[in-house]
Scaffold this motif. Sequence first.
Motif, PDB file in Angstrom:
ATOM      1  N   ASP A 300     -13.152   7.672   2.921  1.00  0.00           N
ATOM      2  CA  ASP A 300     -13.794   6.541   2.224  1.00  0.00           C
ATOM      3  C   ASP A 300     -12.747   5.580   1.654  1.00  0.00           C
ATOM      4  O   ASP A 300     -11.783   5.997   1.005  1.00  0.00           O
ATOM      5  CB  ASP A 300     -14.637   7.056   1.044  1.00  0.00           C
ATOM      6  CG  ASP A 300     -15.696   8.054   1.448  1.00  0.00           C
ATOM      7  OD1 ASP A 300     -15.409   8.893   2.321  1.00  0.00           O
ATOM      8  OD2 ASP A 300     -16.787   8.010   0.869  1.00  0.00           O
ATOM      9  N   GLY A 301     -12.942   4.289   1.883  1.00  0.00           N
ATOM     10  CA  GLY A 301     -12.118   3.259   1.267  1.00  0.00           C
ATOM     11  C   GLY A 301     -10.709   3.133   1.792  1.00  0.00           C
ATOM     12  O   GLY A 301      -9.950   2.262   1.330  1.00  0.00           O
ATOM     13  N   LEU A 302     -10.320   3.940   2.757  1.00  0.00           N
ATOM     14  CA  LEU A 302      -8.925   3.910   3.213  1.00  0.00           C
ATOM     15  C   LEU A 302      -8.598   2.635   3.988  1.00  0.00           C
ATOM     16  O   LEU A 302      -7.461   2.160   3.954  1.00  0.00           O
ATOM     17  CB  LEU A 302      -8.617   5.147   4.069  1.00  0.00           C
ATOM     18  CG  LEU A 302      -8.625   6.484   3.328  1.00  0.00           C
ATOM     19  CD1 LEU A 302      -8.161   7.599   4.252  1.00  0.00           C
ATOM     20  CD2 LEU A 302      -7.762   6.428   2.073  1.00  0.00           C
ATOM     21  N   SER A 303      -9.563   2.074   4.681  1.00  0.00           N
ATOM     22  CA  SER A 303      -9.298   0.828   5.409  1.00  0.00           C
ATOM     23  C   SER A 303      -8.941  -0.289   4.428  1.00  0.00           C
ATOM     24  O   SER A 303      -8.071  -1.122   4.716  1.00  0.00           O
ATOM     25  CB  SER A 303     -10.523   0.426   6.246  1.00  0.00           C
ATOM     26  OG  SER A 303     -11.673   0.268   5.416  1.00  0.00           O
ATOM     27  N   GLU A 304      -9.590  -0.286   3.248  1.00  0.00           N
ATOM     28  CA  GLU A 304      -9.234  -1.278   2.229  1.00  0.00           C
ATOM     29  C   GLU A 304      -7.842  -1.020   1.685  1.00  0.00           C
ATOM     30  O   GLU A 304      -7.089  -1.951   1.400  1.00  0.00           O
ATOM     31  CB  GLU A 304     -10.241  -1.239   1.079  1.00  0.00           C
ATOM     32  CG  GLU A 304     -11.638  -1.698   1.462  1.00  0.00           C
ATOM     33  CD  GLU A 304     -12.563  -1.634   0.261  1.00  0.00           C
ATOM     34  OE1 GLU A 304     -12.451  -2.504  -0.624  1.00  0.00           O
ATOM     35  OE2 GLU A 304     -13.392  -0.708   0.204  1.00  0.00           O
ATOM     36  N   TRP A 305      -7.486   0.224   1.498  1.00  0.00           N
ATOM     37  CA  TRP A 305      -6.138   0.603   1.053  1.00  0.00           C
ATOM     38  C   TRP A 305      -5.088   0.134   2.054  1.00  0.00           C
ATOM     39  O   TRP A 305      -4.060  -0.433   1.685  1.00  0.00           O
ATOM     40  CB  TRP A 305      -6.093   2.116   0.843  1.00  0.00           C
ATOM     41  CG  TRP A 305      -4.778   2.835   0.833  1.00  0.00           C
ATOM     42  CD1 TRP A 305      -4.438   3.903   1.602  1.00  0.00           C
ATOM     43  CD2 TRP A 305      -3.631   2.592  -0.012  1.00  0.00           C
ATOM     44  NE1 TRP A 305      -3.168   4.345   1.314  1.00  0.00           N
ATOM     45  CE2 TRP A 305      -2.654   3.556   0.319  1.00  0.00           C
ATOM     46  CE3 TRP A 305      -3.341   1.648  -0.983  1.00  0.00           C
ATOM     47  CZ2 TRP A 305      -1.402   3.610  -0.300  1.00  0.00           C
ATOM     48  CZ3 TRP A 305      -2.098   1.691  -1.617  1.00  0.00           C
ATOM     49  CH2 TRP A 305      -1.138   2.665  -1.269  1.00  0.00           C
ATOM     50  N   TYR A 306      -5.363   0.303   3.323  1.00  0.00           N
ATOM     51  CA  TYR A 306      -4.417  -0.125   4.345  1.00  0.00           C
ATOM     52  C   TYR A 306      -4.306  -1.652   4.392  1.00  0.00           C
ATOM     53  O   TYR A 306      -3.219  -2.199   4.602  1.00  0.00           O
ATOM     54  CB  TYR A 306      -4.831   0.415   5.725  1.00  0.00           C
ATOM     55  CG  TYR A 306      -4.891   1.931   5.792  1.00  0.00           C
ATOM     56  CD1 TYR A 306      -4.133   2.719   4.929  1.00  0.00           C
ATOM     57  CD2 TYR A 306      -5.722   2.579   6.711  1.00  0.00           C
ATOM     58  CE1 TYR A 306      -4.199   4.106   4.987  1.00  0.00           C
ATOM     59  CE2 TYR A 306      -5.790   3.953   6.775  1.00  0.00           C
ATOM     60  CZ  TYR A 306      -5.031   4.714   5.897  1.00  0.00           C
ATOM     61  OH  TYR A 306      -5.100   6.086   5.956  1.00  0.00           O
ATOM     62  N   ARG A 307      -5.426  -2.348   4.185  1.00  0.00           N
ATOM     63  CA  ARG A 307      -5.365  -3.816   4.138  1.00  0.00           C
ATOM     64  C   ARG A 307      -4.536  -4.289   2.957  1.00  0.00           C
ATOM     65  O   ARG A 307      -3.800  -5.272   3.060  1.00  0.00           O
ATOM     66  CB  ARG A 307      -6.782  -4.402   4.069  1.00  0.00           C
ATOM     67  CG  ARG A 307      -7.465  -4.536   5.416  1.00  0.00           C
ATOM     68  CD  ARG A 307      -8.681  -5.457   5.354  1.00  0.00           C
ATOM     69  NE  ARG A 307      -9.739  -4.928   4.509  1.00  0.00           N
ATOM     70  CZ  ARG A 307     -10.686  -4.098   4.960  1.00  0.00           C
ATOM     71  NH1 ARG A 307     -10.700  -3.716   6.230  1.00  0.00           N
ATOM     72  NH2 ARG A 307     -11.637  -3.673   4.146  1.00  0.00           N
TER      73      ARG A 307
END
Length: 318
Positions: A300-307
Motif C-alpha cells: 500500500d502507498g509504495l508507488s507514491e513513496w517511489y514518486r
Amino acid sequence: MCATCGCSGTISADAVAAAGGDRGHPSERQDDHSHERGLDHGHPHDDGHSHAHDDGHEHAHHTHEHAHAHAHVHGHDRAHSHALESEHEHAHAPADSTAARTLQVEQEILGKNRLLAERNRGWLEGREIFAVNLMSSPGSGKTTLLERTIRDLGKEVAVSVIEGDQETRLDAERIRGAGARVVQINTGTGCHLDAQMVGRALHEITPARGSLLFVENVGNLVCPALFDLGEGARVVIASTTEGEDKPLKYPHMFRAAGLILLNKVDLLPHLSFDVARFIAHLRLVNPRAKVLEVSATRGDGLSEWYRWLTKRAPSVPA
C-alpha cells in the motif's frame, strides 16, 4: 561521551563493509577519538589513603590526633559553620561549572558535526547522489521498507545503503540480500549516526554517480534528529503499532522531517490506532510535512513513496 545525548562512542564508531569485503573487526582497529570518552583510571586521592603504606599506621594515627585536637581548638560552632559554608560552596559552584561545560561541549560537538555534514553534502551533490536519512523507533519496519524499495527501484537505478545499528550485521545482510551495496556502522553504545561516521562510510562504499543512497539511522526517536549527516532529505517512519501521540512526545524528530511514512497500515483493522488523530498531532509540530500511508509488506502507498523519491532525484527514472 557525547554531551548532547549522553551516549558514548558516537564520534568514533567503525564502519565495516558488509558488501565488498571486511576490513577487520572494529575491535581490531584503534579508536582515534578515545580521548573524548574521558576514561581516565588514574585519579588522585585526597583522603590520605593513596600515600605509601609503609608508615600508614603512624600517619593515620597522627591524622586522627591532629583532627581531634583541631576540632577542640576551633569549637563546635565554628566547625559546624565552616562545614556548612564548605558544603554550600561545593554544592553550587561545581553544578554551575558542569552545566556551562556541558553546554560548551554540546555546542562544540554539534558545530563540528555541522561542518562535516556540509562536507558530506557537497561530496554527494557533486556526484548527483540523492541521500535520504531514514529515521524511526525500533520495530517500525524501516529495514523491511528499505528491502522492498531496493527490489522495486534497484533495476532502474543504483542503490547504496549505510546501515546504522548498535551491534550486529543482521540488517546489512538483509540489505545486501535485496541487491544493494551496503556499509554497516556499529555504534556500540551510541544511539545515532553522525556526519563523521557517514563521511567515513561514503569513502568505504563509494556510491555510483547519479545513484540513490539511503542512510538507515539507529532506531531512536530522539538523538538522530539533532545530527545533520549531509543528507538531501529526512524521512521519519512511524507505524500503526505505535501510539498516535508519538509526534507530540518526540517533536524534534517529527519537526525535522520532510516526509512521514506511516507504515503497517495493513494492520489497522486489528488495532485501535486512529490515523486522523496521528496526523492532527503531527500538524501541531510540523504543519508542512507530507504524510504517506504505506505497508511495506502488502505494498500500500509504495508507488507514491517511489514518486516522492523520483521527484527529488533527477537521475532516477520517473
